[in-house]
Design a protein around this motif. Structure first.
Motif, PDB file in Angstrom:
ATOM      1  N   LYS A  69      -8.338   5.464  -8.764  1.00 33.20           N
ATOM      2  CA  LYS A  69      -9.193   6.641  -8.611  1.00 33.20           C
ATOM      3  C   LYS A  69      -9.218   7.049  -7.134  1.00 33.20           C
ATOM      4  O   LYS A  69      -8.991   6.209  -6.254  1.00 33.20           O
ATOM      5  N   PRO A  70      -9.528   8.301  -6.852  1.00 33.90           N
ATOM      6  CA  PRO A  70      -9.616   8.722  -5.442  1.00 33.90           C
ATOM      7  C   PRO A  70     -10.583   7.863  -4.631  1.00 33.90           C
ATOM      8  O   PRO A  70     -10.342   7.618  -3.434  1.00 33.90           O
ATOM      9  N   GLU A  71     -11.637   7.384  -5.258  1.00 29.52           N
ATOM     10  CA  GLU A  71     -12.611   6.558  -4.535  1.00 29.52           C
ATOM     11  C   GLU A  71     -12.082   5.167  -4.205  1.00 29.52           C
ATOM     12  O   GLU A  71     -12.753   4.404  -3.492  1.00 29.52           O
ATOM     13  N   ASP A  72     -10.907   4.817  -4.701  1.00 28.38           N
ATOM     14  CA  ASP A  72     -10.269   3.554  -4.310  1.00 28.38           C
ATOM     15  C   ASP A  72      -9.536   3.679  -2.979  1.00 28.38           C
ATOM     16  O   ASP A  72      -9.048   2.678  -2.442  1.00 28.38           O
ATOM     17  N   THR A  73      -9.441   4.895  -2.473  1.00 25.84           N
ATOM     18  CA  THR A  73      -8.774   5.109  -1.190  1.00 25.84           C
ATOM     19  C   THR A  73      -9.478   4.331  -0.085  1.00 25.84           C
ATOM     20  O   THR A  73     -10.691   4.465   0.098  1.00 25.84           O
ATOM     21  N   ALA A  74      -8.714   3.512   0.618  1.00 29.43           N
ATOM     22  CA  ALA A  74      -9.284   2.656   1.661  1.00 29.43           C
ATOM     23  C   ALA A  74      -8.169   1.855   2.318  1.00 29.43           C
ATOM     24  O   ALA A  74      -7.038   1.848   1.833  1.00 29.43           O
ATOM     25  N   THR A  75      -8.530   1.166   3.395  1.00 25.53           N
ATOM     26  CA  THR A  75      -7.650   0.142   3.933  1.00 25.53           C
ATOM     27  C   THR A  75      -8.037  -1.178   3.274  1.00 25.53           C
ATOM     28  O   THR A  75      -9.215  -1.554   3.290  1.00 25.53           O
ATOM     29  N   GLN A  84      -2.911   0.412   3.917  1.00 27.24           N
ATOM     30  CA  GLN A  84      -3.600   1.626   3.484  1.00 27.24           C
ATOM     31  C   GLN A  84      -3.223   1.982   2.053  1.00 27.24           C
ATOM     32  O   GLN A  84      -2.043   2.007   1.692  1.00 27.24           O
ATOM     33  N   VAL A  85      -4.242   2.287   1.267  1.00 33.17           N
ATOM     34  CA  VAL A  85      -4.057   2.793  -0.088  1.00 33.17           C
ATOM     35  C   VAL A  85      -4.722   4.157  -0.156  1.00 33.17           C
ATOM     36  O   VAL A  85      -5.903   4.297   0.158  1.00 33.17           O
ATOM     37  N   THR A  86      -3.942   5.151  -0.557  1.00 27.24           N
ATOM     38  CA  THR A  86      -4.458   6.508  -0.688  1.00 27.24           C
ATOM     39  C   THR A  86      -4.201   7.003  -2.098  1.00 27.24           C
ATOM     40  O   THR A  86      -3.054   7.003  -2.557  1.00 27.24           O
ATOM     41  N   GLY A  88       0.814  -1.206   0.000  1.00 31.71           N
ATOM     42  CA  GLY A  88       0.000   0.000   0.000  1.00 31.71           C
ATOM     43  C   GLY A  88       0.848   1.255   0.000  1.00 31.71           C
ATOM     44  O   GLY A  88       2.073   1.199   0.135  1.00 31.71           O
ATOM     45  N   GLY A  89       0.180   2.392  -0.174  1.00 26.41           N
ATOM     46  CA  GLY A  89       0.902   3.652  -0.163  1.00 26.41           C
ATOM     47  C   GLY A  89       0.085   4.756  -0.791  1.00 26.41           C
ATOM     48  O   GLY A  89      -1.122   4.617  -0.993  1.00 26.41           O
ATOM     49  N   LEU A  90       0.771   5.849  -1.075  1.00 27.12           N
ATOM     50  CA  LEU A  90       0.152   7.019  -1.698  1.00 27.12           C
ATOM     51  C   LEU A  90       0.468   7.013  -3.190  1.00 27.12           C
ATOM     52  O   LEU A  90       1.638   6.865  -3.578  1.00 27.12           O
ATOM     53  N   VAL A  91      -0.544   7.188  -4.007  1.00 28.30           N
ATOM     54  CA  VAL A  91      -0.373   7.193  -5.451  1.00 28.30           C
ATOM     55  C   VAL A  91      -1.299   8.232  -6.054  1.00 28.30           C
ATOM     56  O   VAL A  91      -2.375   8.511  -5.507  1.00 28.30           O
ATOM     57  N   GLN A  92      -0.895   8.817  -7.162  1.00 29.66           N
ATOM     58  CA  GLN A  92      -1.719   9.808  -7.847  1.00 29.66           C
ATOM     59  C   GLN A  92      -2.832   9.122  -8.647  1.00 29.66           C
ATOM     60  O   GLN A  92      -2.680   7.959  -9.054  1.00 29.66           O
ATOM     61  N   ARG A 121     -10.833 -20.239  -0.950  1.00 26.36           N
ATOM     62  CA  ARG A 121     -10.914 -18.949  -1.613  1.00 26.36           C
ATOM     63  C   ARG A 121     -10.048 -17.951  -0.870  1.00 26.36           C
ATOM     64  O   ARG A 121      -9.971 -17.967   0.355  1.00 26.36           O
ATOM     65  N   MET A 122      -9.410 -17.082  -1.625  1.00 29.77           N
ATOM     66  CA  MET A 122      -8.696 -15.949  -1.039  1.00 29.77           C
ATOM     67  C   MET A 122      -9.187 -14.694  -1.715  1.00 29.77           C
ATOM     68  O   MET A 122      -9.647 -14.733  -2.867  1.00 29.77           O
ATOM     69  N   GLY A 123      -9.113 -13.593  -0.985  1.00 33.44           N
ATOM     70  CA  GLY A 123      -9.656 -12.379  -1.562  1.00 33.44           C
ATOM     71  C   GLY A 123      -9.138 -11.116  -0.930  1.00 33.44           C
ATOM     72  O   GLY A 123      -8.405 -11.142   0.065  1.00 33.44           O
ATOM     73  N   TRP A 124      -9.506 -10.028  -1.547  1.00 34.61           N
ATOM     74  CA  TRP A 124      -9.189  -8.681  -1.065  1.00 34.61           C
ATOM     75  C   TRP A 124     -10.498  -7.948  -0.808  1.00 34.61           C
ATOM     76  O   TRP A 124     -11.430  -8.004  -1.623  1.00 34.61           O
ATOM     77  N   TYR A 125     -10.538  -7.270   0.322  1.00 39.80           N
ATOM     78  CA  TYR A 125     -11.672  -6.449   0.708  1.00 39.80           C
ATOM     79  C   TYR A 125     -11.129  -5.081   1.085  1.00 39.80           C
ATOM     80  O   TYR A 125      -9.936  -4.931   1.347  1.00 39.80           O
ATOM     81  N   ARG A 126     -11.997  -4.070   1.117  1.00 38.73           N
ATOM     82  CA  ARG A 126     -11.543  -2.751   1.516  1.00 38.73           C
ATOM     83  C   ARG A 126     -12.584  -2.077   2.395  1.00 38.73           C
ATOM     84  O   ARG A 126     -13.770  -2.403   2.330  1.00 38.73           O
ATOM     85  N   GLN A 127     -12.099  -1.128   3.175  1.00 39.06           N
ATOM     86  CA  GLN A 127     -12.978  -0.449   4.119  1.00 39.06           C
ATOM     87  C   GLN A 127     -12.511   0.980   4.317  1.00 39.06           C
ATOM     88  O   GLN A 127     -11.301   1.237   4.415  1.00 39.06           O
ATOM     89  N   THR A 128     -13.477   1.894   4.355  1.00 42.51           N
ATOM     90  CA  THR A 128     -13.211   3.286   4.687  1.00 42.51           C
ATOM     91  C   THR A 128     -13.938   3.607   5.993  1.00 42.51           C
ATOM     92  O   THR A 128     -14.910   2.930   6.350  1.00 42.51           O
ATOM     93  N   PRO A 129     -13.487   4.623   6.709  1.00 40.16           N
ATOM     94  CA  PRO A 129     -14.097   4.955   8.009  1.00 40.16           C
ATOM     95  C   PRO A 129     -15.598   5.168   7.899  1.00 40.16           C
ATOM     96  O   PRO A 129     -16.071   5.889   7.011  1.00 40.16           O
ATOM     97  N   GLY A 130     -16.331   4.523   8.782  1.00 38.18           N
ATOM     98  CA  GLY A 130     -17.771   4.691   8.825  1.00 38.18           C
ATOM     99  C   GLY A 130     -18.540   3.835   7.851  1.00 38.18           C
ATOM    100  O   GLY A 130     -19.777   3.899   7.822  1.00 38.18           O
TER     101      GLY A 130
END
Length: 115
Positions: free
Chosen positions: A86-92, A110-112, A9-13, A33-42
């Motif tokens: 995209k900015p909306e991909d920002t999440a843990t 974290q991906v920002t 993870g990290g900061l990317v444009q 099965r293995m997978g990736w999930y993401r979560q933003t605050p709230g």
């Protein structure tokens, strides 16, 4: 229980790429099965992508065509290649493994996506 450790993870444009890795503490060969999930605050944790033991993949509509999930059983690792971010991909982002009746989670990375 298996231990899962995410990295990459990290900061990317916007428009950039990142590759996430999820390393398991033991063989993933027999994991259902293995997978990736993401979560933003709230918000609730949401599915991003999954891959079965046979290699079948499933993606959230929001990431189809941009993200690719893969697994390397020889390295006990699952990857998530993320392009055209995209900015909306920002999440843990969390890695998940399902084997038998057990579901294990990593600690998250974290991906920002921001200018």
């Amino acid at each position: 229980q298996v231990q899962l450790v995410e990295s990459g993870g990290g900061l990317v444009q916007p428009g950039g790429s990142l590759r996430l890795s999820c390393a398991a503490s033991r063989s993933i060969f027999s994991f259902n099965r293995m997978g990736w999930y993401r979560q933003t605050p709230g918000k609730e944790r949401e599915l991003v992508a999954t891959i079965s033991s046979g290699g079948a993949t499933n993606y959230a509509d929001s990431v189809k065509g941009r993200f690719t999930i893969s697994r390397d059983n020889t390295k006990n690792t699952v990857y998530l290649q993320m392009n055209s971010l995209k900015p909306e991909d920002t999440a843990t982002y969390y890695c998940n493994a399902q084997y038998g009746l057990v579901s294990s989670w990593g600690q998250g990375t974290q991906v920002t996506v921001s200018l």
